[in-house]
Design an enzyme around this catalytic site. Structure first.
Site, PDB file in Angstrom:
ATOM      1  N   ASP A   1       8.031  14.717  11.520  1.00 27.91           N
ATOM      2  CA  ASP A   1       7.638  14.809   9.907  1.00 27.91           C
ATOM      3  C   ASP A   1       6.278  14.590   9.617  1.00 27.91           C
ATOM      4  O   ASP A   1       5.900  13.835   8.832  1.00 27.91           O
ATOM      5  CB  ASP A   1       8.600  13.055   9.631  1.00 27.91           C
ATOM      6  CG  ASP A   1       8.552  13.066   8.070  1.00 27.91           C
ATOM      7  OD1 ASP A   1       8.672  14.329   7.274  1.00 27.91           O
ATOM      8  OD2 ASP A   1       8.712  12.078   7.465  1.00 27.91           O
TER       9      ASP A   1
ATOM     10  N   THR B   1       9.712   6.916   2.058  1.00 27.43           N
ATOM     11  CA  THR B   1      11.191   6.919   1.928  1.00 27.43           C
ATOM     12  C   THR B   1      11.869   5.875   2.608  1.00 27.43           C
ATOM     13  O   THR B   1      13.107   5.360   2.252  1.00 27.43           O
ATOM     14  CB  THR B   1      11.506   8.151   2.470  1.00 27.43           C
ATOM     15  OG1 THR B   1      10.544   9.253   2.290  1.00 27.43           O
ATOM     16  CG2 THR B   1      12.716   8.779   2.020  1.00 27.43           C
ATOM     17  N   TYR B   2      11.419   5.338   3.545  1.00 29.03           N
ATOM     18  CA  TYR B   2      12.346   4.390   4.478  1.00 29.03           C
ATOM     19  C   TYR B   2      11.855   2.944   4.573  1.00 29.03           C
ATOM     20  O   TYR B   2      12.484   2.160   5.096  1.00 29.03           O
ATOM     21  CB  TYR B   2      12.449   4.954   5.921  1.00 29.03           C
ATOM     22  CG  TYR B   2      13.049   6.421   6.037  1.00 29.03           C
ATOM     23  CD1 TYR B   2      14.438   6.408   5.548  1.00 29.03           C
ATOM     24  CD2 TYR B   2      12.282   7.406   6.134  1.00 29.03           C
ATOM     25  CE1 TYR B   2      15.138   7.530   5.612  1.00 29.03           C
ATOM     26  CE2 TYR B   2      12.916   8.774   6.081  1.00 29.03           C
ATOM     27  CZ  TYR B   2      14.293   8.765   5.820  1.00 29.03           C
ATOM     28  OH  TYR B   2      14.824   9.873   5.825  1.00 29.03           O
TER      29      TYR B   2
ATOM     30  N   VAL C   1       5.245  -0.711   2.997  1.00 22.80           N
ATOM     31  CA  VAL C   1       4.050  -0.889   3.621  1.00 22.80           C
ATOM     32  C   VAL C   1       3.013  -1.772   3.168  1.00 22.80           C
ATOM     33  O   VAL C   1       2.662  -1.530   1.805  1.00 22.80           O
ATOM     34  CB  VAL C   1       3.240   0.373   4.171  1.00 22.80           C
ATOM     35  CG1 VAL C   1       2.266   0.144   5.180  1.00 22.80           C
ATOM     36  CG2 VAL C   1       4.290   1.386   4.730  1.00 22.80           C
TER      37      VAL C   1
ATOM     38  N   GLU D   1       5.007   2.967  -0.419  1.00 17.58           N
ATOM     39  CA  GLU D   1       6.671   2.523  -0.268  1.00 17.58           C
ATOM     40  C   GLU D   1       7.173   4.115  -0.074  1.00 17.58           C
ATOM     41  O   GLU D   1       7.026   4.974  -0.919  1.00 17.58           O
ATOM     42  CB  GLU D   1       7.230   2.142  -1.483  1.00 17.58           C
ATOM     43  CG  GLU D   1       8.679   2.193  -1.202  1.00 17.58           C
ATOM     44  CD  GLU D   1       9.381   1.006  -2.071  1.00 17.58           C
ATOM     45  OE1 GLU D   1       8.751   0.278  -3.034  1.00 17.58           O
ATOM     46  OE2 GLU D   1      10.375   0.656  -1.769  1.00 17.58           O
TER      47      GLU D   1
ATOM     48  N   ILE E   1       0.840  -1.333   0.037  1.00 16.43           N
ATOM     49  CA  ILE E   1       0.140  -0.060   0.022  1.00 16.43           C
ATOM     50  C   ILE E   1       0.785   1.166   0.189  1.00 16.43           C
ATOM     51  O   ILE E   1       0.335   2.362  -0.190  1.00 16.43           O
ATOM     52  CB  ILE E   1      -0.931   0.040   1.253  1.00 16.43           C
ATOM     53  CG1 ILE E   1      -0.422  -0.245   2.566  1.00 16.43           C
ATOM     54  CG2 ILE E   1      -1.996  -0.741   0.879  1.00 16.43           C
ATOM     55  CD1 ILE E   1      -1.102  -0.175   3.698  1.00 16.43           C
TER      56      ILE E   1
HETATM   57  N1  ADP Z   1      -1.528   2.010   9.153  1.00 11.26           N
HETATM   58  C1  ADP Z   1      -1.287   2.221   7.687  1.00 11.26           C
HETATM   59  N2  ADP Z   1      -2.810   2.002   7.102  1.00 11.26           N
HETATM   60  C2  ADP Z   1      -2.765   2.282   5.840  1.00 11.26           C
HETATM   61  N3  ADP Z   1      -1.768   2.643   5.188  1.00 11.26           N
HETATM   62  C3  ADP Z   1      -0.585   2.988   5.757  1.00 11.26           C
HETATM   63  C4  ADP Z   1      -0.573   2.820   7.126  1.00 11.26           C
HETATM   64  N4  ADP Z   1       0.860   3.250   7.349  1.00 11.26           N
HETATM   65  C5  ADP Z   1       1.424   3.667   6.226  1.00 11.26           C
HETATM   66  N5  ADP Z   1       0.560   3.563   5.287  1.00 11.26           N
HETATM   67  C6  ADP Z   1       0.753   3.819   3.960  1.00 11.26           C
HETATM   68  O1  ADP Z   1       2.163   3.786   3.434  1.00 11.26           O
HETATM   69  C7  ADP Z   1       2.645   5.186   3.100  1.00 11.26           C
HETATM   70  C8  ADP Z   1       4.157   5.166   3.789  1.00 11.26           C
HETATM   71  O2  ADP Z   1       4.141   4.877   5.383  1.00 11.26           O
HETATM   72  P1  ADP Z   1       4.819   5.713   6.242  1.00 11.26           P
HETATM   73  O3  ADP Z   1       4.587   5.113   7.726  1.00 11.26           O
HETATM   74  O4  ADP Z   1       4.585   7.282   6.010  1.00 11.26           O
HETATM   75  O5  ADP Z   1       6.429   5.360   6.130  1.00 11.26           O
HETATM   76  P2  ADP Z   1       7.466   6.147   5.413  1.00 11.26           P
HETATM   77  O6  ADP Z   1       8.380   6.482   6.367  1.00 11.26           O
HETATM   78  O7  ADP Z   1       7.959   5.231   4.234  1.00 11.26           O
HETATM   79  O8  ADP Z   1       6.926   7.324   4.850  1.00 11.26           O
HETATM   80  C9  ADP Z   1       1.894   6.224   3.954  1.00 11.26           C
HETATM   81  O9  ADP Z   1       1.957   7.486   3.209  1.00 11.26           O
HETATM   82  C10 ADP Z   1       0.373   5.585   3.611  1.00 11.26           C
HETATM   83  O10 ADP Z   1       0.103   5.722   2.338  1.00 11.26           O
HETATM   84 MG    MG Z   2       5.701   8.650   5.626  1.00 15.17          MG
END
Ligand code: ADP
Ligand code: MG
Length: 360
Positions: A163, A49-50, A53, A47, A45
């Site tokens: 962030d 930066t780090y 998911v 990807e 769902i």
């Molecule tokens: N709990 C969640 N439920 C649904 N989508 C999620 C969830 N956590 C992250 N995502 C999706 O994955 C993306 C990247 O996750 P995030 O935690 O922001 O990681 P990153 O550090 O890679 O930015 C988010 O912008 C969102 O679209």
């Molecule tokens: Mg993020």
């Protein structure tokens, strides 16, 4: 963390609290985390930066969750101590407006760790992208109030998000907004390694960070809230800088040149000498939002105080008359939802968080 010596009987790890090492008791050798194999990955769902998911199903409970692989720094020794500390702390946090970190599970290798989180149907960045019409002011208020409640809770727990941005704000189908990707910033090291500004967005970065402050406070989150509020109202990013210098210049163009007068300590910030800030005596917020009420403008001004000490706190904002005047914030249930690409395979709404009311 020190690499355990798999050949020998004993596993010795570095202590978090004290100098030195300790020996892991044999019964804890494999840890006490569940294995990621207990989760069925459904689809990717996000990807960021780090990390990658996934939407996944917990085969033990049938619950739909989000599974985020924690990306490790290959050159370092496994997961940094600071992130372990952070994760332990986050596991204890519970708030309707903070994404729920349910547990940490492990993969086959020592260096693969996954965070299991409550699943949310959309994030505000993709929602903003796919919406045919901008949010109404009532909807913006509803979203921002929820962000503020979550932040107030985080800040009370001494956690700075670091962030905040629209892609880190998630929304359930019930209109419940949850801050995600939180606190872990430290896990990946802040400031992050130099990357192209396109990857690590600068748009929400507070001026004190751009000018090299070494003391990060909760006010850096509040600056970001200002940027998010403005972005939701205008339906486009407020300060879309392409480099640090451009970002500072956009801020100065919007808010005027900072000075020692309005921001004591400003002239001593480490990077002040590196930039020659344009002279711009005006605050142009009102021109940018000519239709916004006095209370709305006051709130934006308060969030965009140059001096972090004078900037609004989450509590201040929650008190703002902007949220008490018409149009009143809508009910979360009245938030727009779209058939989202993630939900094509109709995720059963079994997640606990989804059925709960959004209000704390
Ligand atoms: N709990 C969640 N439920 C649904 N989508 C999620 C969830 N956590 C992250 N995502 C999706 O994955 C993306 C990247 O996750 P995030 O935690 O922001 O990681 P990153 O550090 O890679 O930015 C988010 O912008 C969102 O679209
Ligand atoms: Mg993020």
């Amino acid at each position: 963390m020190a690499e355990p010596d798999l050949e020998s009987e004993q596993i010795r790890l570095k202590c978090i609290r004290k100098e030195g090492f300790f020996t892991v008791p044999p019964e804890h050798r494999l840890g006490r985390c569940r294995s990621v194999k207990e989760f069925e990955k459904l689809n990717r769902i996000g990807e960021g930066t780090y990390g990658i998911v996934y939407r996944a199903r917990d085969t033990q409970t049938d619950e739909i969750v989000a599974l985020k692989k924690v990306r490790m720094d290959k050159e370092k020794d496994g997961i940094p101590i600071s992130s372990l500390r952070e994760i332990t702390l986050l596991l204890r946090l519970r708030h309707p407006n903070i994404v729920e970190l349910k547990e940490v599970v492990v993969g086959n290798h020592l260096e693969s760790i996954f965070l299991v989180m409550g699943y949310c149907e959309q994030d505000l960045a993709s929602l903003l992208e796919n919406m045919p019409t901008p949010f109404s002011e009532a909807q913006v208020k509803c979203i921002v109030l929820q962000v503020l409640r979550g932040l107030q809770y985080l800040h009370r727990n001494f956690i700075i998000h670091r962030d905040l941005k629209v892609s880190n704000l998630l929304m359930t189908d019930k209109g419940c907004v949850k801050t995600a990707d939180f606190g872990l910033a430290r896990a990946y090291g802040v400031p992050v390694k130099p990357m192209t500004p396109k990857v690590v967005t600068l748009w929400y970065r507070a001026p004190e960070l751009l000018l090299g402050t070494s003391t990060q406070t909760t006010s850096i989150d509040m600056w970001a809230v200002g940027c998010i509020l403005a972005e939701l109202l205008a339906h486009r990013p407020l300060l879309p800088g392409t480099s640090e210098i451009h970002q500072i210049d956009l801020i100065v163009q919007l808010l005027g040149t900072p000075s020692e007068n309005i921001w004591p300590g400003f002239s001593k910030l480490p990077l002040v000498g590196q930039y020659s800030l344009r002279k711009q005596p005006y605050n142009n917020l009102k021109h940018k939002f000519p239709w916004l009420s006095e209370a709305g403008l006051r709130l934006l001004h308060f969030l965009f105080m140059y001096d972090p000490k004078k900037r609004a706190t989450a509590g201040d904002c929650l008190e703002s008359s902007y949220f008490k005047e018409k149009p009143l914030p809508c009910e979360p249930e009245l938030m727009p939802t779209f058939p989202h690409h993630r939900n094509k395979r109709a995720a059963p709404a079994t997640s606990e968080g989804q059925s709960k009311r959004c209000k704390p």
